[in-house]
Design an enzyme around this catalytic site. Sequence first.
Site, PDB file in Angstrom:
ATOM      1  N   GLY A 241       0.846  -1.273  -0.059  1.00 16.97           N
ATOM      2  CA  GLY A 241       0.246   0.083   0.028  1.00 16.97           C
ATOM      3  C   GLY A 241       0.864   1.325  -0.092  1.00 16.97           C
ATOM      4  CG  PHE A 242       4.346   1.116  -0.274  1.00 14.24           C
ATOM      5  CD1 PHE A 242       5.171   0.636   0.579  1.00 14.24           C
ATOM      6  CD2 PHE A 242       3.907   0.306  -1.436  1.00 14.24           C
ATOM      7  CE1 PHE A 242       5.574  -0.837   0.476  1.00 14.24           C
ATOM      8  CE2 PHE A 242       4.634  -0.866  -1.732  1.00 14.24           C
ATOM      9  CZ  PHE A 242       5.472  -1.299  -0.766  1.00 14.24           C
ATOM     10  CB  THR A 468       3.971  -4.536   7.568  1.00 12.78           C
ATOM     11  OG1 THR A 468       2.280  -4.687   7.803  1.00 12.78           O
ATOM     12  CG2 THR A 468       4.265  -3.427   6.406  1.00 12.78           C
ATOM     13  CB  ILE A 613      12.773  -5.863  17.669  1.00  5.20           C
ATOM     14  CG1 ILE A 613      13.946  -4.642  17.289  1.00  5.20           C
ATOM     15  CG2 ILE A 613      12.549  -6.568  16.227  1.00  5.20           C
ATOM     16  CD1 ILE A 613      13.243  -3.697  16.409  1.00  5.20           C
ATOM     17  CG  LEU A 614       6.588  -5.809  18.342  1.00  5.79           C
ATOM     18  CD1 LEU A 614       5.201  -5.319  17.823  1.00  5.79           C
ATOM     19  CD2 LEU A 614       6.423  -6.320  19.961  1.00  5.79           C
ATOM     20  CE  LYS A 617      12.864 -15.128   9.033  1.00  8.92           C
ATOM     21  NZ  LYS A 617      12.637 -16.582   8.565  1.00  8.92           N
ATOM     22  CD  GLN A 622       7.706  -3.363   6.367  1.00 13.91           C
ATOM     23  OE1 GLN A 622       7.310  -2.368   6.285  1.00 13.91           O
ATOM     24  NE2 GLN A 622       7.725  -4.224   5.567  1.00 13.91           N
ATOM     25  N   GLY A 687       7.588   2.784  15.453  1.00 15.32           N
ATOM     26  CA  GLY A 687       7.399   2.421  14.072  1.00 15.32           C
ATOM     27  C   GLY A 687       8.832   1.960  13.341  1.00 15.32           C
ATOM     28  CD  GLU A 690       5.707   5.670   7.260  1.00 17.65           C
ATOM     29  OE1 GLU A 690       5.028   6.316   6.327  1.00 17.65           O
ATOM     30  OE2 GLU A 690       5.197   5.988   8.432  1.00 17.65           O
TER      31      GLU A 690
END
Length: 731
Positions: A241-242, A468, A613-614, A617, A622, A687, A690
Amino acid sequence: MTKTFRMDEAQPRLLDETGQGIVGAPLDRPEGPKKVSGRAAYAADGLPENAAHGVLVRATIPQGRVTRIDESSVSEVAGLLGVFHGPKMTRNPAQGMAGAAPVQPGNEVHYHGQPIALVVAESFEAARDAAQRLVVSYDADADVITDPSRSETHEQDDPETAGDFEAAFAASEVTLDRTYTTAPHAAAAMEPHAAVAEWEGDALTLRGALQMLRFNKKELADSLGIDPEQVRILSPYIGGGFGSKLGIGPEAVAAALAARELGRPVRVVMSRQTVFDTVLRRTETSQRLRLGADKDGRLRALSHDDLVSNIRDEGFAEPVSQASQFLYGAEGLSFTQTLARVCRTPTGSVRAPGEAVGMLALEQAMDELAEELGICPVELRLKNLPDKNPMTDQPFSATRLADCLREGAEQFGWAGRKPMGERREGDWYVGMGVASAARSNMLIKSAARVRLTGDGAVVETDMTDIGTGSYAILGQITAEMLGLPVAKVEVRLGDTSFPGASGSGGSFGASSAGSATFLAAKAIRETLAERMGCSLSELTLQNGIARGGNREMPLSELVDEELVEEASVEAGDTADSHFSAGFGAHFAEVAVHVYTGEVRVRRMLGVMAMGRILNEKTARSQALGGMIWGLGSALTEKLTHDPRTGHLATRDLANYHVPAHADVPGDLKVVFLEERDDMANPIQTKGIGELGISGAGAAILNAVRNACGARVYDMPATPDRVIAAMDAAGF
């Protein structure tokens, strides 16, 4: 009942205490096998029975009015079912039916390629044929402005300031005043925009390629003049989507209107060229950077002014100077934006709106200042890092930018960087560049429901996964919190009958939807603690076993019936008391051909601090994707408009050059620094997607300068521009 949580204070780090080791692990995406085998159903897949096909008709003038749409011009097309347009909608005149249902409100045309009608037929081929044959009459405006620099309609904001920029700039011992331009960009998501609309009575089900379903449901209902409760949107899989699929699009509204009138399902899929012509683009920019510093490298003044564009009456303006307002400290800061009204495809959010293009200019200007001062570019940045937001006076909730710069320099071998133009290998100049990375962090209202049985758990939220990793991380959070193997957690997404999430955008999806999932699972933990007869702090859940209060019991025995909790999270006082942002540093090595000006990126390193960090990988994927997009912004990507009509000349992936495999170095590396942001959200995340693009292109362009002396002020730095800049530098 939904339990609502406001982020009003620093949060405890429960995910550091649960002990399963699932959160943070580099686990595969659970939907991966479906995607690679073709079993994942995207918006246009799996047509309902008796579905018709629609093709959008688009304006062929840049500005004016539609005066007539001649339905009789396509009446002989076999299988034609209707021509739908506004303010009047008609079917095939031979069927003698008409009604009110505008596909495009009014008759005004604001840009070449604007959707003005929908043709529907029994087959896609017939609909496409009729759309191409349809005769449309216009009253075209004579005076059309397609170039922002020529626009006479400029809307200038008052400057945003802190301190006295003019005085600080005048008092600076070394000053820099440069203008940089960036080209328009396209999101160019792999999956074209598509929608399938089906009515059952007064209720609409829409299968769409959309990023933010909680909002899209209301937008679509408003477009149709119905109650949002009559709309259900399904978007379980989205092929990228971006930002291009944030809002409801013409394909969805047109499909819904036509399906309601025809009494049968209608599918509308944009061709790649229609996507480029119609879907929101990133604006071109002209950016003036003025920096003032003392001879020791301390910044005294920073001004970042920009010119961007959009069509008439559209409110969006690219926040170009967003990162410039908090990345470096100075006595005097000033930021002014000018919005030009033009006749081009409307502009909107494309990945990292603001930072993606703003940092291309800011981070090159910082390198130019370092060159003027004779200071190492890394050291100049380190000298000017503030401990709070210079514009708002808010302390940063967590920042490790200095660590990112130092760690990156060490790992990349920055100490071995040669002076400008001194490293040559055959016909190639070789150089290194650096840039900071910054992206503001947000928490958006989001809800999720978690169900726990003795055998496993289910997560339900209308959160989307645009490639994502939402399926993966929400499963990991739930498994970690409830002491289950991740294979025992089913994640259900992309359905507006589920609790409304933040959606995917602005890099806030994982933090927002993840926090809601965490809170729902935490509420279930509270019930389990009661059943175990212990406090919540005493309870441990691991590998399907509950322990607490000197007891140990399998979850399958503790949970005799389904436990269900729904939770919602939203921003609170911490959003006002602290400023949250992700930070990082990009390093690049490039080779520039002596005779052709071709730039080859040999290696890149991104060192980033992004909170917890969840999934290592998906996070790495991302970040790498953002860095590759930064490469494209610097070297290849450019939408080109016909200056007479605003018509796009680069309307597909053959002419709009996104980086291909051959453009991307094999040595592309990301390092994550350990970080927790207790003020950001209950799971201490930031986030990711981005931040990867922010500053990446500038590191490449700074490396080009170091390699061959070329400073390209008009981006992308195509070979012709690099050659011209090399000549200007005497190389």
